[in-house]
Motif scaffolding. Structure first.
Motif, PDB file in Angstrom:
ATOM      1  N   ASP A 166       2.384   1.709  -3.396  1.00 38.61           N
ATOM      2  CA  ASP A 166       1.361   2.133  -4.345  1.00 38.61           C
ATOM      3  C   ASP A 166       1.097   3.637  -4.217  1.00 38.61           C
ATOM      4  O   ASP A 166       0.972   4.348  -5.212  1.00 38.61           O
ATOM      5  CB  ASP A 166       0.080   1.332  -4.111  1.00 38.61           C
ATOM      6  CG  ASP A 166      -0.932   1.541  -5.213  1.00 38.61           C
ATOM      7  OD1 ASP A 166      -0.512   1.682  -6.375  1.00 38.61           O
ATOM      8  OD2 ASP A 166      -2.144   1.557  -4.910  1.00 38.61           O
ATOM      9  N   ARG A 167       1.036   4.120  -2.979  1.00 43.51           N
ATOM     10  CA  ARG A 167       0.827   5.561  -2.777  1.00 43.51           C
ATOM     11  C   ARG A 167       2.007   6.361  -3.325  1.00 43.51           C
ATOM     12  O   ARG A 167       1.827   7.403  -3.954  1.00 43.51           O
ATOM     13  CB  ARG A 167       0.639   5.859  -1.292  1.00 43.51           C
ATOM     14  CG  ARG A 167      -0.717   5.487  -0.759  1.00 43.51           C
ATOM     15  CD  ARG A 167      -0.974   6.101   0.611  1.00 43.51           C
ATOM     16  NE  ARG A 167       0.142   5.966   1.540  1.00 43.51           N
ATOM     17  CZ  ARG A 167       0.248   5.024   2.459  1.00 43.51           C
ATOM     18  NH1 ARG A 167      -0.698   4.133   2.604  1.00 43.51           N
ATOM     19  NH2 ARG A 167       1.296   4.982   3.257  1.00 43.51           N
ATOM     20  N   GLU A 188       0.836  -1.208   0.000  1.00 44.66           N
ATOM     21  CA  GLU A 188       0.000   0.000   0.000  1.00 44.66           C
ATOM     22  C   GLU A 188       0.866   1.251   0.000  1.00 44.66           C
ATOM     23  O   GLU A 188       0.602   2.206  -0.716  1.00 44.66           O
ATOM     24  CB  GLU A 188      -0.918  -0.012   1.222  1.00 44.66           C
ATOM     25  CG  GLU A 188      -1.803   1.210   1.327  1.00 44.66           C
ATOM     26  CD  GLU A 188      -2.806   1.323   0.191  1.00 44.66           C
ATOM     27  OE1 GLU A 188      -3.157   2.468  -0.157  1.00 44.66           O
ATOM     28  OE2 GLU A 188      -3.226   0.290  -0.337  1.00 44.66           O
TER      29      GLU A 188
END
Length: 61
Positions: free
Chosen positions: A33-34, A30
């Motif tokens: 991905d950010r 996550e």
């Protein structure tokens, strides 16, 4: 003479790797991905400092 067969599987000791060793955690994915989304985000260009037509490239060295 052979050693007796243990009744239960060997306990997981500190020197053994977990079965999911080498797989990234969901939190790490996550976060990556950010960061990738921020990298690909469209940014507005900086204002042109050369609006007056004067070449000041020596100042930026």
């Amino acid at each position: 003479m052979s050693a007796p067969t243990p009744a239960s599987p060997d306990p997981e000791g500190p020197g053994l790797q977990r079965p999911d060793f080498g797989r990234p955690s969901p939190a790490l994915l996550e976060r990556a991905d950010r960061g990738y989304s921020r990298f690909l985000a469209h940014t507005t260009p900086a204002p042109d400092d050369n609006a007056d037509g004067h070449d000041d490239t020596a100042r930026h060295r």
